[in-house]
Design a protein around this motif. Structure first.
Motif, mmCIF file in Angstrom:
data_model
loop_
_atom_site.group_PDB
_atom_site.id
_atom_site.type_symbol
_atom_site.label_atom_id
_atom_site.label_comp_id
_atom_site.label_asym_id
_atom_site.label_seq_id
_atom_site.Cartn_x
_atom_site.Cartn_y
_atom_site.Cartn_z
ATOM 1 N N LEU A 73 65.330 0.908 -13.928
ATOM 2 C CA LEU A 73 65.090 2.340 -13.761
ATOM 3 C C LEU A 73 66.365 2.937 -13.170
ATOM 4 C CD1 LEU A 73 61.501 2.256 -12.197
ATOM 5 C CD2 LEU A 73 62.142 2.576 -14.585
ATOM 6 N N GLN A 115 67.180 5.733 -12.273
ATOM 7 C CA GLN A 115 67.038 6.713 -11.202
ATOM 8 C C GLN A 115 67.001 6.024 -9.840
ATOM 9 O OE1 GLN A 115 65.062 6.107 -13.791
ATOM 10 N NE2 GLN A 115 62.975 6.823 -13.499
ATOM 11 N N MET A 170 64.430 12.961 -5.882
ATOM 12 C CA MET A 170 65.192 12.033 -6.705
ATOM 13 C C MET A 170 66.692 12.203 -6.750
ATOM 14 S SD MET A 170 64.929 11.076 -10.706
ATOM 15 C CE MET A 170 63.222 10.581 -10.609
ATOM 16 N N TYR A 219 52.047 8.392 -7.565
ATOM 17 C CA TYR A 219 52.769 7.771 -8.692
ATOM 18 C C TYR A 219 51.834 7.466 -9.865
ATOM 19 C CZ TYR A 219 57.397 6.781 -6.670
ATOM 20 O OH TYR A 219 58.668 6.873 -6.171
ATOM 21 N N HIS A 228 48.879 9.065 -10.444
ATOM 22 C CA HIS A 228 47.990 10.153 -10.849
ATOM 23 C C HIS A 228 48.691 11.461 -11.173
ATOM 24 C CE1 HIS A 228 45.302 7.338 -8.738
ATOM 25 N NE2 HIS A 228 44.455 7.700 -9.671
ATOM 26 N N TRP A 229 49.881 11.640 -10.681
ATOM 27 C CA TRP A 229 50.597 12.891 -10.946
ATOM 28 C C TRP A 229 51.619 12.689 -12.053
ATOM 29 C CZ3 TRP A 229 52.249 16.300 -6.157
ATOM 30 C CH2 TRP A 229 51.086 16.714 -5.481
ATOM 31 N N SER A 230 51.832 13.755 -12.809
ATOM 32 C CA SER A 230 52.929 13.746 -13.766
ATOM 33 C C SER A 230 54.208 13.380 -13.010
ATOM 34 C CB SER A 230 53.039 15.136 -14.390
ATOM 35 O OG SER A 230 54.267 15.258 -15.062
ATOM 36 N N TYR A 231 54.974 12.492 -13.614
ATOM 37 C CA TYR A 231 56.129 11.912 -12.909
ATOM 38 C C TYR A 231 57.024 12.974 -12.277
ATOM 39 C CZ TYR A 231 60.063 8.663 -12.271
ATOM 40 O OH TYR A 231 61.067 7.894 -11.758
ATOM 41 N N ASP A 232 57.337 14.032 -13.034
ATOM 42 C CA ASP A 232 58.254 15.054 -12.500
ATOM 43 C C ASP A 232 57.626 15.837 -11.359
ATOM 44 O OD1 ASP A 232 56.532 16.191 -14.688
ATOM 45 O OD2 ASP A 232 57.403 18.036 -13.925
ATOM 46 N N ARG A 233 56.294 15.925 -11.339
ATOM 47 C CA ARG A 233 55.611 16.757 -10.342
ATOM 48 C C ARG A 233 55.798 16.227 -8.922
ATOM 49 N NH1 ARG A 233 49.089 17.159 -10.284
ATOM 50 N NH2 ARG A 233 48.801 18.601 -8.526
ATOM 51 N N TYR A 277 58.352 15.202 -7.600
ATOM 52 C CA TYR A 277 59.693 15.428 -7.041
ATOM 53 C C TYR A 277 59.997 16.868 -6.661
ATOM 54 C CZ TYR A 277 60.269 10.762 -8.854
ATOM 55 O OH TYR A 277 60.103 9.428 -9.090
ATOM 56 N N ARG A 278 59.042 17.785 -6.876
ATOM 57 C CA ARG A 278 59.420 19.180 -6.687
ATOM 58 C C ARG A 278 58.595 19.894 -5.625
ATOM 59 N NH1 ARG A 278 55.972 21.507 -10.663
ATOM 60 N NH2 ARG A 278 55.394 20.059 -12.309
ATOM 61 N N ASN A 279 58.627 19.295 -4.436
ATOM 62 C CA ASN A 279 57.948 19.873 -3.286
ATOM 63 C C ASN A 279 58.460 19.137 -2.048
ATOM 64 O OD1 ASN A 279 56.317 17.418 -2.821
ATOM 65 N ND2 ASN A 279 55.635 17.919 -4.890
#
Lengths: 754, 754
Positions: free
Chosen positions: A409, A411, A481, A573, A575-580, A582-584
């Motif tokens: 990975l 990232q 990230m 990890y 249950h949430w959309s992967y990008d979601r 990282y944005r909070n």
């Protein structure tokens, strides 16, 4: 995120006992009853096989293979093919037919009991079994020698209530499936001579050979059977009613990790060692193990009075940590799940230096040194990796078995530098506690130079040329990230530069400094750049609030209150959309708090309070490493309830399966965090300043507790009660310690009122 | 980053001619001589096979399969298995044995010549071949019917200088390899009746059937051969010295994309259509093609006087764009390489609406509408995709064939929203130019509502609640991966909200508005949130410098001067460590400039100048779409030299293989950008304000140029010389245009001095 205990093992100070079989916990028990001796490990699987959920695992430290498929992303610096510790020879397998019926534990099994004795490492399991002909009692034992690491032992005792014959078949089986899918072994040779049987097999792509030998202590001739990647020996043995018979298997497992041995020489060595093992006998080997463990408990035991649950928990942790790693071979390291499962690929992470090292540092300094030596031996791979990232110096992998980056990975592998700064911190930490100048100058300094050079080349200067720092990184908090100026990364780089330069300055006259400099080929200009970068590293600190900003822009991120997230959405990890994710401003695990813990000495209590109170409510602890660090802060800040809450499941995370995934293997590196939770948390140990400091508190539910720490080769016992702290050591050499902020010179014992 | 022409085709106004074979360009020629008719495409491969580098490709629009392996990253919202257009039936293959020697073009081949005639779509290839018995002349032709899309034609004319017999074998072969690795077809049925031969095969996982039928116009009976996934027919034909013989193959290819047809019905349809095709004859079909192309050139030709290179280049582009897509089927779209290669998986990107749509909008409005209808038909997939991302509404895929996300790189698929805002822009753009209210209310508005709802749910409010915007996104500039408040994304979202609300307001009384609202189930509160989000969208603009910041923090990123990067390090994707690309202020392709182009009307010339002069020097154009946009800005800003420099390789990017990768297929969507470069760049067309505007300039090296644009169903001819602009149209209906900033009502012709 309430975590609920799923307790089913009996509470006992030095034993883990399962009374009655718990089929729904079959895999958890396999993990809890794992044995290991650093060289290899075997899960607590049933010798005779199982009809329940099982992960039949046998592992050797450093025996691994590469994935069969490439990552589909082909850019420079991205690992195309990961590697992982593979499931290896099953040397415990035995087929048992009682009255022509294959024995397997099932619903009708009675009197099931198993016990792991942490004073000897002996695992015992017994049960009654009924056939249409009569009743049997079976008792199995096994242990791995902690002293002669190739040797393993198994006994099987059977008692029948009627005259009968029993069919036994003892296997060595390398046709094992990794994760239940693929076998990573090809057969090389099966072998037998007299009463010795062996199978030698080789990994598919790394060409490592695993040779497994056995001798069966059964006074009759067995029938040898040749299998694909394995051998077995069959016996039909006679029983008299009521007369128990014991069958002992002596096993020797040899590993040729680096393709240096021929099959013939492996066979020669294996047969020789097996003969020695047989001559020494089962009981002799067990006695050696008891002595080994006695020594461990003498040096490392933590005694908790008034809390039998945590007493058992912390001993289980110390036992498992020591089984996984005690530093007999500096080419070994500590996988996230030790040698107890295939999850996390057996990889060593930054956990080794950051979470595990302190346990060894204060209990087994030579083990601590060898853990760091692993990084020295894999320095060439870290240098190669830095090159793959278009950088200089050495970049340590985020996940590895062989020193090469094993994480595909990008990232994580290309953005996280905790492993590199963690190695530098480990060297600093080890030297600070042990004062081991030889390690520092023979090995540590060279690593420091290479890591500093990597950091200098990966870091960048801001557009105005005023600030040095890191762009596009992921700090310890893996919920942010690709950020700029993560304060953890910046600060640890700055500290790495400073420590490297301080070593160079302090030991300027030692020829080893010049030698290391020559070896790395660093110019004076580059070295001066370390100083300039350190001086100008951007550290995002707000004087007014005393808050460190986790990274540039963190304070402006949309806010989410962790309590507003429905329980069923954890872990995020999954249950949430992967990008979601990282944005909070949610935090996965300590990041600012992590550097404030590592360099505790550098920060005031007010700063710690402000940052703890800001970041703790944002943290959702989606890493098992997280709660302990928070507990340590809460202790220091006098928040006893919070400290105890976070400690709540630290020692018994696996025993009580709080995370619902102990079945895949133990949380070995979290186990180390539980040790820190007690010694750094309640004991108030800090080891980042010139003198080791202590500031013990005691949870109100405990009567007293004791731990030991080794400082500069002196073992110090610390006993804490509600009234006082009692320090004692055996040597009379004076040692400076700071206790509750006051300097003391400890000679033999010291009693301080609380 | 100097790009160098590798010219080898002859310059001709309506033909692409290769004189003499260029073996080192074998794959480039296959791309350049590709034929397509939107329904299918075939690379310019040799009918008889090749011993040179080749990518033998035959493709059908919308015929695809799924990857055989999963992505190893398993998080929510990440595409586990990509899909791609697959290489399909080879219907051109013919084995030719002259005097028992298999013919293949080789070093000894003489008189090699091929020619693509852009007035008919006919590809002709001829050469002389010598055996030990004598000399031959071979001439091949092929074309795809632009009118009857299933039909394809091939002729082979052979002349021998001696009496002889020749062995011919005509194949239909579906055992083709995709990318030279895997075949994605399994055989269903081979079939023959009388003089008709067919093979019907099915894709492995999508179950699409491709049925290929042929009839051979050869006056003797052939020998039918049954193959795995294919058929062939063998002939041995007699030749008299000096008497040419022509063999004609009629092909019909039928595709059952949605598993709706039985094999029997496919055979029935195919045989019927093949009979009709044979009856119509080769010449009849070719005449129909000529008429089709005559119409295309009448409507869409660009005439450049004084610059034969660009003249040929732009015509080649218009020809290839039209071959790839002319909108006969609204379920088709435009792959990045059209139907000319397997690279980019045949996927449609945001290029379709953003770069390609203008060409169709001004030349073929119905084609433009159908390109948008593709998005309407795939709205359910976009709604499903939004759900995978934990969002509401509809999120259009970054790369797709079937409407589902086909990109398994999460960093693009989960972070880039140009496809969604691009569809919204396309609807706005199409309506603005055509005034097609029916499309807007029947289809467009529903898409706008769903896209707006997606944007509202994916966007977030800043911690202080003051600003709306997007966190963790990648804008058009793919060198900035995971940034906050990318101005392009924020602005296009704001514009999408505003346009959606304006349509709702303007057509409030039309029942179709209420119907769409009911269908989407949006509440009044949600609609009011569109307005609130639009009002508070953060747009990073500095009044003083007039600069828009590409994203929050862009101006502080470490600076790299593109000129300081050694030429051999381009493309950076192939030479730099993946993470390194993302941590500096290099720009891959226009981002701020892109929104200033799309909404040109909203920005002053001063703002355009400031931002062009800031961002252009930071752009390395690692997308073939980039130079045209910069050329258009340079034209508008009066920077004629820069405009010409950027235009330099726009029209001939593939003809002269400037990017060194034309062999993998044409840059079909860049071809559309080249059209924009002339019409928007030199012609000064802008179409984002209520009136279409023109502001023509003319490069000094051109004598004159002409183009046509269709506005509100009226075709306007524009001829630009150094002295004047001449506008003309056939209809006399008045049409308002803005030219050089002044309003004109155009009736028939209008002459404006320059």
């Amino acid at each position: 995120m309430a975590k609920i205990a799923q307790r089913y093992v009996s509470v006992d100070p030095f034993k883990i006992i399962e009374n009655g079989f718990h089929p729904e916990r079959s895999k958890v028990s396999e993990s809890l009853f794992s044995l290991a001796n650093e060289y290899c490990g075997i899960r607590g699987t049933f010798d005779e096989g199982s009809s329940f959920e099982t992960l039949r695992g046998s592992y050797f430290n450093g025996v691994y293979d590469y994935a069969k498929e490439d990552t589909p992303i082909h850019y420079k610096g991205i690992i195309q093919r990961t590697h992982f510790m593979i499931n290896s020879v099953d040397w415990i397998k035995v087929g048992i037919k009682l009255d022509h019926h294959s024995v397997k534990v099932d619903a009708k099994t009675k009197g099931f009991r198993r016990e792991l004795d942490m004073t000897s490492g002996l695992l015992t399991r017994e049960f009654d079994y009924e056939t249409d002909q009569g009743n049997y009692h079976l008792c199995f034992t096994r242990f791995l020698s902690m002293v002669d690491c190739h040797r393993a032992y198994q006994t099987l005792e059977i008692t029948s209530d009627h005259d009968t014959t029993v069919d036994l078949e003892f296997f060595l089986d390398s046709k094992v499936l990794h994760w239940g899918h693929d076998c990573y072994y090809k057969g090389i040779k099966n072998y037998h001579e007299d009463d010795m049987f062996a199978t030698i097999n080789e990994t598919l792509t790394t060409g490592q050979k695993v040779a497994s030998f056995m001798h069966l202590d059964i006074p009759q001739e067995g029938k040898y059977v040749n299998h694909d990647r394995g051998v077995s020996v069959k016996y039909t043995v006679a029983f008299k009613a009521g007369q128990p018979r014991v069958f002992t298997r002596f096993v020797v497992n040899l590993v040729d990790k680096d393709q240096s041995q021929s099959v013939a020489s492996l066979i020669k060595d294996g047969v020789k060692e097996l003969r020695t093992s047989v001559n020494d006998g089962y009981l002799g080997a067990l006695e050696k193990n008891k002595a080994f463990w006695q020594n461990v408990w003498d040096k490392s035991d933590i005694v908790i009075e008034g809390d039998p649950l945590n007493q058992q928990g912390i001993r289980f942790n110390i036992f498992q940590l020591t089984q996984t790693y005690h530093g007999f071979d500096p080419h070994n390291n500590i996988g996230a799940k030790g040698l107890t499962g295939e999850a996390y690929s057996g990889h060593a992470f930054w956990d080794s230096e950051t979470y595990c090292l302190p346990f060894y540092l204060f209990n087994n300094p030579n083990g601590a040194k060898n853990l760091l030596m692993f990084r020295y031996y894999t320095l060439p791979q870290a240098i190669e990796r830095a090159g793959m990232l278009d950088c200089k110096g050495a970049c340590y992998p985020i996940a590895t078995l062989n020193g090469k980056e094993g994480c595909n990975l990008w990232q994580h592998a290309s953005l996280q530098f905790q492993p590199s700064t963690g190695v530098a911190y480990g060297i600093f930490h080890y030297f600070n506690v042990t004062h081991d100048v030889d390690f520092l100058l023979d090995y540590g300094f060279e690593m420091l130079l290479q890591i500093s050079n990597f950091l200098l080349s990966r870091g960048q200067w801001s557009q105005d040329g005023k600030h040095f720092g890191f762009y596009c990184v992921m700090g310890p908090d893996e919920f942010q990230m690709m950020v700029n100026h993560n304060t953890y990364t910046n600060l640890l780089a700055k500290k790495t530069f400073e420590f490297t330069l301080s070593v160079m300055k302090k030991f300027n006259d030692d020829p080893r400094v010049a030698k290391a400099l020559a070896k790395t080929g660093l110019s004076a200009k580059e070295l001066s750049e370390f100083a300039r970068a350190a001086e100008h590293t951007l550290i995002l600190y707000d004087e007014k609030t005393k808050l460190y900003e986790q990274h540039q822009g963190f304070f402006d991120l949309p806010h989410i209150d962790p309590d507003s997230i429905p329980v069923e959405e954890f872990p995020l990890y999954a249950h949430w959309s992967y990008d979601r994710i990282y944005r909070n401003d949610l935090v996965k695990q300590p990041d600012v708090l992590m550097f404030m813990f590592l360099y505790s000495h550098d920060f005031t209590l007010d700063e710690k309070k402000a940052n703890y109170e800001f970041y703790e409510p944002r943290c959702i602890h989606e890493s098992s490493l997280s709660p302990s660090i928070h507990s340590i802060f809460a202790s220091e800040l006098g928040k006893e309830k919070e400290a105890l809450d976070f400690f709540g499941f630290a020692t018994r995370m696996d025993l009580d399966d709080y995370n619902r995934n102990a079945g895949e293997g133990l949380h070995t590196t979290s186990i180390a965090a539980a040790w820190m939770n007690i010694v750094y948390g309640f004991g108030g140990l800090r080891s980042d300043s010139p003198s080791v400091t202590l500031a013990p508190t005691i949870p109100s539910i405990w009567t007293a507790y004791q731990f030991k720490i080794n400082v500069q080769n002196q073992s110090i016992g610390v006993k804490v009660t509600h009234e006082e702290v009692l320090l004692s050591k055996t040597s009379t050499e004076p040692l400076e310690l700071v206790i509750y902020g006051c300097k003391y010179v400890l000679k033999e014992t010291l009693r301080i009122k609380r």
